[in-house]
Design a protein around this motif. Structure first.
Motif, short mmCIF file in Angstrom:
data_model
loop_
_atom_site.label_atom_id
_atom_site.label_comp_id
_atom_site.label_asym_id
_atom_site.label_seq_id
_atom_site.Cartn_x
_atom_site.Cartn_y
_atom_site.Cartn_z
N SER A 129 0.84 -1.20 0.00
CA SER A 129 0.00 0.00 0.00
C SER A 129 0.87 1.24 0.00
CB SER A 129 -0.92 0.01 1.22
OG SER A 129 -0.17 0.02 2.42
N TYR A 130 0.45 2.24 -0.74
CA TYR A 130 1.23 3.46 -0.86
C TYR A 130 0.33 4.58 -1.40
CZ TYR A 130 1.20 2.27 -5.81
OH TYR A 130 0.81 1.96 -7.08
N ARG A 131 0.90 5.80 -1.40
CA ARG A 131 0.26 6.94 -2.06
C ARG A 131 1.31 7.56 -2.96
NH1 ARG A 131 0.35 12.30 -1.25
NH2 ARG A 131 1.48 12.06 0.72
N ARG A 132 1.06 7.59 -4.26
CA ARG A 132 2.05 8.12 -5.18
C ARG A 132 2.14 9.63 -5.02
NH1 ARG A 132 0.99 8.04 -11.48
NH2 ARG A 132 0.02 10.02 -10.90
N HIS A 160 11.49 5.23 -3.86
CA HIS A 160 11.69 5.62 -5.26
C HIS A 160 11.87 4.32 -6.07
CE1 HIS A 160 13.06 7.92 -8.77
NE2 HIS A 160 14.00 6.98 -8.90
N TYR A 161 10.98 4.09 -7.05
CA TYR A 161 10.94 2.81 -7.79
C TYR A 161 11.09 3.09 -9.27
CZ TYR A 161 8.96 -1.55 -9.66
OH TYR A 161 8.75 -2.71 -10.35
N GLU A 162 12.06 2.42 -9.89
CA GLU A 162 12.29 2.57 -11.33
C GLU A 162 12.23 1.20 -12.01
OE1 GLU A 162 15.87 4.58 -12.34
OE2 GLU A 162 15.52 6.27 -10.96
N VAL A 163 11.79 1.21 -13.29
CA VAL A 163 11.85 0.03 -14.15
C VAL A 163 12.62 0.43 -15.40
CG1 VAL A 163 10.53 -1.62 -15.53
CG2 VAL A 163 9.65 -0.87 -13.31
N ARG A 164 13.65 -0.32 -15.75
CA ARG A 164 14.47 0.00 -16.91
C ARG A 164 14.57 -1.21 -17.85
NH1 ARG A 164 19.58 3.62 -14.59
NH2 ARG A 164 18.30 5.12 -13.39
N PHE A 165 14.73 -0.89 -19.15
CA PHE A 165 14.94 -1.91 -20.17
C PHE A 165 16.19 -1.53 -20.95
CE2 PHE A 165 14.20 -3.38 -24.60
CZ PHE A 165 14.30 -4.74 -24.37
N LYS A 174 14.50 21.82 -12.52
CA LYS A 174 13.60 21.01 -13.35
C LYS A 174 14.40 19.84 -13.92
CE LYS A 174 9.83 21.56 -16.60
NZ LYS A 174 9.05 22.53 -17.44
N LYS A 175 13.89 18.66 -13.71
CA LYS A 175 14.64 17.46 -14.09
C LYS A 175 13.66 16.33 -14.39
CE LYS A 175 18.43 14.50 -12.44
NZ LYS A 175 19.33 14.21 -11.30
N PHE A 176 14.07 15.43 -15.30
CA PHE A 176 13.22 14.29 -15.65
C PHE A 176 13.26 13.26 -14.52
CE2 PHE A 176 11.74 10.49 -17.75
CZ PHE A 176 10.77 10.96 -18.64
N HIS A 177 12.10 12.94 -14.02
CA HIS A 177 12.00 11.97 -12.93
C HIS A 177 11.89 10.56 -13.54
CE1 HIS A 177 9.85 10.38 -9.12
NE2 HIS A 177 11.16 10.51 -8.88
N LEU A 178 12.88 9.71 -13.27
CA LEU A 178 13.00 8.41 -13.94
C LEU A 178 12.11 7.32 -13.34
CD1 LEU A 178 16.87 8.35 -14.44
CD2 LEU A 178 15.11 9.03 -16.08
N GLY A 179 11.45 7.60 -12.24
CA GLY A 179 10.64 6.57 -11.61
C GLY A 179 9.41 7.12 -10.96
N LEU A 180 8.88 6.35 -10.00
CA LEU A 180 7.74 6.78 -9.19
C LEU A 180 8.18 6.89 -7.74
CD1 LEU A 180 4.79 4.51 -10.46
CD2 LEU A 180 5.24 6.89 -11.05
N ASP A 181 7.68 7.92 -7.06
CA ASP A 181 7.88 8.02 -5.61
C ASP A 181 6.62 7.52 -4.92
OD1 ASP A 181 10.40 9.05 -5.82
OD2 ASP A 181 9.76 11.14 -5.72
N LEU A 182 6.75 6.38 -4.24
CA LEU A 182 5.60 5.74 -3.59
C LEU A 182 5.68 6.04 -2.10
CD1 LEU A 182 5.85 2.29 -5.44
CD2 LEU A 182 4.62 4.36 -6.15
N ALA A 226 15.06 4.05 -18.86
CA ALA A 226 13.96 4.10 -17.90
C ALA A 226 12.61 4.05 -18.61
CB ALA A 226 14.06 5.37 -17.06
N LEU A 227 11.71 3.22 -18.06
CA LEU A 227 10.34 3.11 -18.56
C LEU A 227 9.39 3.58 -17.47
CD1 LEU A 227 10.57 -0.44 -20.19
CD2 LEU A 227 11.00 1.78 -21.28
N ASN A 228 8.16 3.84 -17.85
CA ASN A 228 7.17 4.30 -16.88
C ASN A 228 6.76 3.15 -15.95
OD1 ASN A 228 5.12 5.48 -15.43
ND2 ASN A 228 4.06 6.32 -17.21
N PRO A 229 7.13 3.18 -14.67
CA PRO A 229 6.80 2.07 -13.75
C PRO A 229 5.29 1.89 -13.56
CG PRO A 229 8.50 3.48 -12.82
CD PRO A 229 7.94 4.21 -14.00
N LYS A 230 4.52 2.95 -13.77
CA LYS A 230 3.08 2.87 -13.56
C LYS A 230 2.46 1.77 -14.43
CE LYS A 230 -1.15 5.62 -14.05
NZ LYS A 230 -1.70 6.94 -14.44
#
Length: 346
Positions: free
Chosen positions: A161-164, A265-270, A179-187, A274-278
């Protein structure tokens, strides 16, 4: 008359004399001889008849004993026949029950295959009756493909359980203001919230750092070029080089490094990109096709073909093993049937 025979019979009143002439004498002798011969013949006949009677009695006794033995053998054969008929009847009932059970299982399996096909979205060819074995193989392969990909490629939530608080994409950093590109999600989650592996893999990198950057950082390599990254952890539960499977506890979320509050902080990469973890968090068996449509940075078609080949090989091996088992079972049934047939001919 010298040839006459005189016989005197005395009694109280006197005596009487009888004279037997030669002819009468001959008659009497003849009668006496005949009487003696008759007596001898009678005795011989009685002896012969008695001997024959004894022999007949022995013959009757032997025949009676043989008849009793034959009756006993007949009863034994009748009992054996009844036993064999009962065994055959039991086997027939057993086979009939087995056939009925197999029919029920086949009906249930057909319904299950239809349900699986519906869930998997497999289309049926109009006007053609596809054999159940082929339908089952297709359904099994598709199920195996889905299960394999969902196990080897990150899917689902890394924490329960989390709140993004901050999404994937361009943003203003909450600490630096740049200003910077955020590579993941902060849960957002409390410190000490369990973090689980979203797929099978191996721990590539473990870096303790409580004050700078990503803080306590963990990287896990997965199959087919995928990788996941976990930052700002409070503690680790795995070490570098350790293999993990989907669902294993790998650490606990925290507030280490450059962070404004407890979160993961959660990232998914290929292939390092970096890809959208959502999209991967939302990827489940219920919406299996969604990721392929939304995430175009991965050549899913070629990947699916490889996984299908792997699944088909596994299904073939399983089918061969099941076939060997069926042959052994059929051989056992044949042996039982041969035994019953041999017994029935005895």
């Amino acid at each position: 008359m010298p040839h006459n025979i005189r016989i005197a019979v005395s009694h109280a009143n006197g005596s009487r004399h009888f004279v037997l002439s030669p002819s009468l004498k001959k008659v009497l002798l003849t009668l006496l001889l005949t009487l003696v011969v008759g007596i001898v013949a009678s005795i011989a006949t009685i002896y012969y008849l008695n001997h024959r009677s004894t022999a007949a009695e022995m013959t009757v006794k032997n025949m009676t004993e043989k008849s009793s033995a034959l009756v006993g053998q007949l009863e034994s054969l009748k009992q054996k026949r009844q036993q064999l008929e009962q065994q055959i009847s039991n086997k027939e009932e057993e086979y009939a029950q087995t056939i009925e059970e197999k029919d029920s299982e086949l009906s249930y399996l057909t319904q299950r295959v239809s349900s699986v096909e519906e869930v998997l979205g497999l289309e049926k060819e109009d006007g053609s009756e596809v054999p159940l074995t082929e339908r089952l193989d297709v359904a099994v392969i598709n199920s195996a493909v889905r299960a394999t990909m969902l196990r080897l490629i990150p899917s689902g939530q890394p924490i329960e359980s989390y709140r993004r608080s901050s999404g994937y994409g361009s943003r203003t950093h909450p600490v630096t203001g740049n200003k910077k590109f955020h590579l993941g999600l902060d849960l957002t989650a409390d410190i000490g919230t369990p973090v689980y592996a979203p797929a099978d893999g191996v721990v590539e990198y473990k870096r303790p750092s409580r004050k700078t950057g990503y803080g306590n950082l963990l990287k896990i390599d997965h199959a087919f070029g995928f990788m996941t990254l976990y930052a700002h952890l409070d503690k680790f539960n795995v070490n570098t080089g350790e293999f993990v499977k989907k669902g294993d506890l790998i650490g606990w979320s925290g507030n280490t490094g450059l962070s404004t509050g407890p979160h993961l902080h959660y990232e998914v990469r290929f292939l390092g990109r970096a890809l959208n973890p959502k999209r991967f968090i939302a990827w489940t068996p219920d919406n299996f096709e969604s990721l392929f449509k939304e995430e175009d940075k991965v050549k899913w078609a070629s990947l699916v073909k490889i996984v299908e080949s792997m699944a088909a090989t596994q299904v073939q091996l399983a089918s061969d093993a099941a076939g060997q088992s069926s042959l052994v079972t059929a051989a056992n049934h044949s042996a039982v049937a041969d035994t019953v047939e041999i017994e029935s001919t005895k």
